[in-house]
Design an enzyme around this catalytic site. Structure first.
Site, mmCIF file in Angstrom:
data_model
loop_
_atom_site.group_PDB
_atom_site.id
_atom_site.type_symbol
_atom_site.label_atom_id
_atom_site.label_comp_id
_atom_site.label_asym_id
_atom_site.label_seq_id
_atom_site.Cartn_x
_atom_site.Cartn_y
_atom_site.Cartn_z
ATOM 1 N N HIS A 84 0.817 -1.215 0.000
ATOM 2 C CA HIS A 84 0.000 0.000 0.000
ATOM 3 C C HIS A 84 0.850 1.264 0.000
ATOM 4 C CE1 HIS A 84 0.036 -0.282 4.568
ATOM 5 N NE2 HIS A 84 -0.001 1.023 4.474
ATOM 6 N N ASP A 219 1.321 -7.661 2.190
ATOM 7 C CA ASP A 219 1.368 -6.227 1.908
ATOM 8 C C ASP A 219 2.810 -5.752 1.706
ATOM 9 O OD1 ASP A 219 0.834 -3.556 1.700
ATOM 10 O OD2 ASP A 219 -0.547 -3.473 3.394
ATOM 11 N N SER A 651 3.871 2.019 8.437
ATOM 12 C CA SER A 651 3.621 1.083 7.345
ATOM 13 C C SER A 651 4.922 0.806 6.616
ATOM 14 C CB SER A 651 2.626 1.681 6.356
ATOM 15 O OG SER A 651 1.346 1.625 6.901
#
Ligand code: ARG
Length: 716
Positions: A84, A219, A651
């Site tokens: 992402h 991810d 992230s």
């Protein structure tokens, strides 16, 4: 509940204790935590984590493009981050003919890696406590001049730190202006895409599973830092070469088990852990529900169009994912703040604070001042939300606002051709990117709905006078019809609604035409009204809230002189440590600490885009062809959880074991602790990570990119 409240209160306010999992620590200040980290399983010395003069782990941790973290995993500048975090770049490279978002991408040589204009990655050179310098400069300065003076001293410290080198420097405030640190970076701007799994692996579970455990998403995506021949940051060039880092992370495929020590090193964006009860009430009762409702409009309209064709889906995917992520975030945050009774909790803390501060006149006015500031601000809070998430949520209006630069240049007493050209050129450049993801069909509906919501939910006396003009001009039988007519006219007549028309206009810009443009007229009216009549109230609120907030934190620190406090996240480098751990989300349910590929197959649903599984992955699963990446039971681990304290910005952060090796890739938080940015709940708060063995399996067996595997240092 009572028990939890007491336990939490203790964790926030008790003298001399710090809970292992809570806290995003500044790496240069880790010495106070070190004994505890060692006890929990850390085998490295503090200097191996962070060192000014020698290479240390921190040299492998890279701030990625502003909103994410990445880590260097080879001596050739190979970066690992989340899917992402690379999503926008991956989507930009995707067309229906060469659809790497859906099909994945594996560069088999340096030559195949893809350039990404505008992307950057920064490696921290050093950090330094500059609180004394800043405080000296601010001593005796009048409150009204503090802002300007602060900017000035920041600038001068940054300039001195740069000292004609290629470094970037920035000073940041901690504990709401109770401390200041300088950060010096090497900022690289030639960052190339190396690998990404298909999105039905990298985003498996989509928005349905987002912010939730148990999770089955891989991810991850990979990039590479390029530098010039001297290993120094340089703009993209064919002659650039892979960056040679001071340090890269070794990878362990030994695997992890419950209780293992984990640390997460990265750049968390923002938390508000010292927030007061008034702020929480405003967020849960007003602001967050409005954000969700406004985002709903965009998501619904975009989705309708995305469902119609792959080409539109590819164009809108990245914006959709970005908006959907925080749409769900605000739903979850509100739900959990209420469930965990955080408002009541804060009231309790404030009551105790009042008691402690009773005979301290310097602190007596903090809470009453907060209360008054929030009461005065209350009626403007929604307005600023409607500007940010509503008006600016309309792509046409956001673009139209940018044309105010050219209006300014054209309406000058003596229009300066230089200025006009500057404004025109900037708008042309912006337009190149803007119209690529601009979908007029959905945007027209968005503009109609958002304008109607603004009209119906914002006090009439706060709206721009132009609203009455607009309503008269487009009057329909209902509000809905009125605003649909307005939006239709805007999309038919505005030059900003199409690339060609806007280019035509920019070739021969004309003030009268601009002012008569329906999108521009509306954008300008709302913007000017906001700046002139609303913003002053918001700034007044922010000033009081910041000043009191700063004193409040200072008071809390004073109240517990022996406690090891950690500052709120502010996009600076932090380390959080804890251990691998499952949790019980509710009575009768226990969540295991890991998931496996079997769960991917269980969730598979060919009819749901979010839950489709590529056939190659199914084949590998059927043959149990996991190579050396399987666990001791022969299973393919997919995700795991640990109780590290992370937030957005983390992230892509590495999860590192006690030996300093990479074991996972952090990518999310869990639903039951979505209140985490305001309030850390040690019972529920978990970090969701991808097991590094799944990442390697996908690169190796699924992507066939053995070239990348060879670059890494993988330890059995
Ligand atoms: N919630 C994750 C984060 O903010 C992002 C996950 C992206 N996936 C998605 N389905 N939107 O770090």
């Amino acid at each position: 509940m009572k028990k939890i409240i007491i336990a939490i209160f203790v964790s926030v306010l008790t003298i001399g204790t710090s809970i292992a999992d809570e806290g995003m620590w500044l790496p240069m200040l880790l010495k106070n935590n070190y004994a505890q980290m060692q006890k929990m399983g850390l085998k490295l010395t503090p200097d191996q984590l962070y060192d000014l003069n020698h290479s240390s782990l921190k040299d492998a941790i890279v701030w990625f493009n502003g909103g994410c973290t990445s880590e260097i995993i080879s001596e050739q500048g190979l970066l690992l981050t989340n899917h992402h975090c690379g999503y926008e770049a991956i989507a930009k490279h995707s067309t229906t003919a060469d659809n790497i978002l859906d099909n994945g991408f594996w560069a088999k040589s340096f030559a195949e890696e893809k350039e990404n204009p505008g992307m950057w990655a920064s490696v921290l050179v050093r950090m330094e406590d500059v609180s004394d310098k800043v405080n000296q400069a601010l001593a005796g300065v009048d409150t009204k001049d503090i802002g300007a003076k602060k900017a000035e001293i920041f600038k001068s410290i940054e300039k001195e730190a740069k000292n004609d080198t290629h470094y970037e420097a920035s000073v940041k405030s901690f504990f709401k202006d109770n401390a200041y640190y300088l950060f010096v970076f090497e900022k690289f701007t030639d960052i190339r895409l190396v690998a990404a799994p298909p999105q039905n692996i990298g985003k498996f579970g989509g928005d349905t599973d987002n912010w939730m455990w148990p999770r089955h998403t891989a991810d991850f995506s990979m990039f590479r830092i390029y530098a010039n021949k001297d290993n120094v940051p340089a703009a993209y060039s064919k002659d650039n070469v892979p960056y040679k880092p001071k340090r890269f992370l070794n990878i362990s495929i030994k695997g992890i088990k419950e209780g293992d020590f984990t640390m997460v090193y990265g750049f968390p964006g923002r938390t508000n852990r010292y927030e007061n009860s008034f702020g929480i009430k405003l967020a849960t009762d007003k602001v967050s529900p409005a954000i969700v409702a406004l985002r709903d409009v965009r998501l619904t309209e975009w989705k309708n169009e995305m469902n119609k064709s792959d080409s539109v889906r590819l164009l809108l995917s990245s914006n959709y994912a970005r908006v959907a992520n925080y749409w769900k975030y605000f739903i979850g945050q509100t739900e959990q703040l209420k469930r965990l009774k955080v408002y009541e909790e804060k009231l309790d803390i404030e009551k105790q604070f009042k008691e402690w501060a009773k005979n301290k006149p310097e602190y007596a006015s903090i809470l009453p001042n907060f209360e008054k500031a929030y009461t005065d601000y209350d009626k403007y809070a929604l307005h600023s939300t409607y500007i940010r998430e509503g008006l600016m949520g309309s792509a046409l209006i956001t673009r139209a606002m940018k044309f105010m630069s050219i209006e300014k240049a054209l309406s000058a007493e003596k229009p300066d051709p230089e200025q006009i050209k500057k404004a025109v050129d900037a708008l042309k450049i912006e337009g190149e990117e803007f119209y690529k993801s601009f979908n007029p069909i959905s945007e027209e509906k968005i503009l109609a709905k958002i304008t109607q919501m603004y009209f119906e939910n914002i006090a009439v006396d706060q709206q721009p006078p132009y609203m009455a003009v607009l309503i008269k001009k487009y009057k329909g039988k209902t509000n809905k019809e009125t605003f649909e007519k307005f939006a239709k006219a805007a999309f038919v007549n505005s030059v900003m609604a199409s690339k060609e028309e806007s280019l035509k206009f920019l070739e021969k810009p004309n003030l009268k035409k601009l002012r008569n443009d329906p999108a521009f007229a509306y954008a300008k009216a709302c913007y000017t009204n906001y700046i002139e009549r609303i913003l002053p109230h918001i700034e007044e609120f922010a000033k009081i809230n910041n000043t009191e907030g700063s004193i409040y934190i200072n008071a809390l620190l004073e109240m517990q002189p022996d406690k090891n406090f950690y500052p709120d996240a502010n996009s600076t480098i932090r380390l959080t440590y804890g251990s691998v751990k499952g949790y019980a989300p509710k009575d009768g349910v226990d969540f295991k600490y890991y998931t496996t590929l079997e769960g991917v197959m269980e969730k598979e649903n060919p009819k749901e885009f979010e839950f489709q599984v590529p056939s190659k992955l199914k084949e590998l699963y059927a043959k149990k062809d996991f190579g050396k990446y399987a666990d001791t039971n022969g299973e393919m681990r997919v995700g795991f959880i640990s109780n590290n304290d992370i937030t957005g910005g983390n992230s892509g952060s590495p999860v590192i074991n006690g030996d300093g090796e990479l074991v996972g890739l952090a990518f999310d938080g869990n639903w039951e602790a979505m209140s985490g940015d305001i309030y850390f709940d040690s019972k529920y708060k978990r970090t969701i990570s991808c097991d590094i063995r799944y990442v390697l399996f996908l690169i190796d067996k699924f992507g066939g990119a053995s070239n990348l595997i060879k670059e890494m240092n993988i330890k059995n």
